[in-house]
Write a protein that holds these residues in place. Structure first.
Motif, PDB file in Angstrom:
ATOM      1  N   ARG A  86       0.824  -1.212   0.000  1.00 48.32           N
ATOM      2  CA  ARG A  86       0.000   0.000   0.000  1.00 48.32           C
ATOM      3  C   ARG A  86       0.860   1.265   0.000  1.00 48.32           C
ATOM      4  NH1 ARG A  86      -5.375   0.829   1.296  1.00 48.32           N
ATOM      5  NH2 ARG A  86      -5.886   2.941   1.972  1.00 48.32           N
ATOM      6  N   LEU A  90       0.834   4.432  -2.642  1.00 52.63           N
ATOM      7  CA  LEU A  90       0.194   5.684  -2.250  1.00 52.63           C
ATOM      8  C   LEU A  90       1.201   6.798  -2.005  1.00 52.63           C
ATOM      9  CD1 LEU A  90      -2.141   3.665  -1.959  1.00 52.63           C
ATOM     10  CD2 LEU A  90      -2.812   4.872   0.108  1.00 52.63           C
ATOM     11  N   SER A 140      -9.212  -1.849  -2.380  1.00 49.72           N
ATOM     12  CA  SER A 140      -9.025  -0.660  -1.548  1.00 49.72           C
ATOM     13  C   SER A 140      -7.695   0.017  -1.852  1.00 49.72           C
ATOM     14  CB  SER A 140      -9.107  -1.028  -0.059  1.00 49.72           C
ATOM     15  OG  SER A 140      -7.975  -1.768   0.357  1.00 49.72           O
ATOM     16  N   ALA A 144      -7.311   3.939  -3.488  1.00 52.11           N
ATOM     17  CA  ALA A 144      -6.475   4.956  -2.846  1.00 52.11           C
ATOM     18  C   ALA A 144      -5.285   5.335  -3.724  1.00 52.11           C
ATOM     19  CB  ALA A 144      -5.988   4.432  -1.494  1.00 52.11           C
ATOM     20  N   TRP A 145      -4.761   4.384  -4.456  1.00 57.14           N
ATOM     21  CA  TRP A 145      -3.628   4.591  -5.368  1.00 57.14           C
ATOM     22  C   TRP A 145      -3.997   5.624  -6.434  1.00 57.14           C
ATOM     23  CZ3 TRP A 145      -1.719  -0.297  -8.492  1.00 57.14           C
ATOM     24  CH2 TRP A 145      -0.496  -0.030  -9.107  1.00 57.14           C
ATOM     25  N   GLU A 147      -6.537   7.767  -6.262  1.00 56.01           N
ATOM     26  CA  GLU A 147      -6.867   9.036  -5.613  1.00 56.01           C
ATOM     27  C   GLU A 147      -5.613   9.835  -5.255  1.00 56.01           C
ATOM     28  OE1 GLU A 147      -9.242   7.856  -2.297  1.00 56.01           O
ATOM     29  OE2 GLU A 147     -11.115   7.771  -3.466  1.00 56.01           O
ATOM     30  N   ALA A 148      -4.500   9.124  -5.021  1.00 54.03           N
ATOM     31  CA  ALA A 148      -3.260   9.802  -4.627  1.00 54.03           C
ATOM     32  C   ALA A 148      -2.706  10.695  -5.731  1.00 54.03           C
ATOM     33  CB  ALA A 148      -2.212   8.775  -4.208  1.00 54.03           C
TER      34      ALA A 148
END
Length: 299
Positions: A86, A90, A140, A144-145, A147-148
């Motif tokens: 993760r 991210l 998930s 998030a990846w 969105e970063a």
């Protein structure tokens, strides 16, 4: 595409190595982001964990292809390794996006790595880029990846998320593990064999990344998979034909779970994914089916 100055992260990985070679062969200037002190004019320092990027070193870049991230299948999924998977995505993506947004003249495009793991286990359901995120660890992470990368998108940089499938290649990824087993006569389906594997030949993966850089109409998520996903049973049959070896040793689901732990869900489950946006934009696959892709990898 016209000659460009392009920065690449993950340049020593399976896809990055071939992408850099391809770009340079066509006369493009390539900068490689490295985690150590730069030792060559084509290297730019960055540290994804510390969220540091030498932004000045990226000045003049017209495009960035961001491929860095810890290998999902490289280790058993302990709590520590899940955090590494993760964080490597991210933190690195956020740092890079912020650095690009800070430039006086930002690049025109950021192609940021993602994965079809975004969709979770789709079973027999065929999905394209319009499908919502699935449930579980990998979906998930993918959400998030992507969105970063918001700072780059908000700065007006065309941002594309390359949701890559299973890359068929001889020297990396799943096929690097499958080919020796089949050559030794030890290959076989995994679990039921009915789970879908959405694959893409390494040649087509690199060509598709370059297509995303050059196609100004594309932004947001784009699936990088061959046109027709196949089941693990069909992959097994193709491997058997191409390598001329029997595939008589199915691996029970329980054994896969014993070896891989939580990561087994990614192997025994499946994603039946269609590259809708890539096809609509006119991309042509050199190896559109599993047999030709496997033959290319097994050379």
């Amino acid at each position: 595409m016209d000659s460009m100055k392009i920065a690449v992260t993950g340049s020593t990985g399976l896809i990055g190595t071939e992408l850099v070679r391809s770009l340079r062969a066509d006369g493009h200037e390539v900068l490689r982001l490295v985690r150590r002190r730069p030792g060559a004019p084509d290297e730019v320092a960055w540290d994804p964990v510390r969220q540091y990027v030498d932004a000045a070193g990226l000045a003049g870049c017209e495009a960035v292809v961001h491929l860095a991230g810890a290998g999902v299948a490289d280790h058993r999924w302990t709590a520590a390794y899940k955090k590494e998977i993760r964080d490597s995505r991210l933190l690195g993506t956020a740092a890079l996006a912020e650095a690009l947004a800070s430039l006086d003249t930002p690049p025109k495009v950021l192609v940021s790595g993602s994965a079809i793991g975004y969709y979770g286990d789709t079973g027999d359901r065929l999905v394209d880029e319009s499908a919502p995120a699935g449930e579980g660890f990998l979906p998930s992470v993918c959400v998030a990846w992507e969105e970063a990368a918001a700072p780059a998108r908000e700065a007006g940089i065309r941002t594309v998320f390359a949701r890559t499938g299973l890359v068929v290649a001889r020297h990396g990824g799943a096929w690097a593990k499958l080919i020796p087993l089949f050559r030794a006569g030890l290959g076989g389906r995994l679990g039921s064999g009915r789970q879908y594997w959405s694959f893409i030949a390494l040649h087509d993966e690199v060509a598709a990344l370059r297509f995303l850089v050059d196609t100004e109409s594309l932004s947001g998520p784009v699936n990088l998979t061959a046109p027709e996903p196949v089941t693990n049973r069909e992959v097994t049959a193709a491997m058997s034909r191409v390598l001329r070896r029997p595939a008589l040793l199915p691996v029970p689901a329980a054994a896969v779970r014993l070896v891989l732990g939580e990561a087994a869900g990614d192997v025994l489950g499946g994603q039946r994914v269609r590259p809708g946006r890539l096809l609509s934009a006119g991309f042509g696959f050199a190896f559109p089916d599993i047999e030709t892709a496997t033959r290319a990898a097994a050379r």
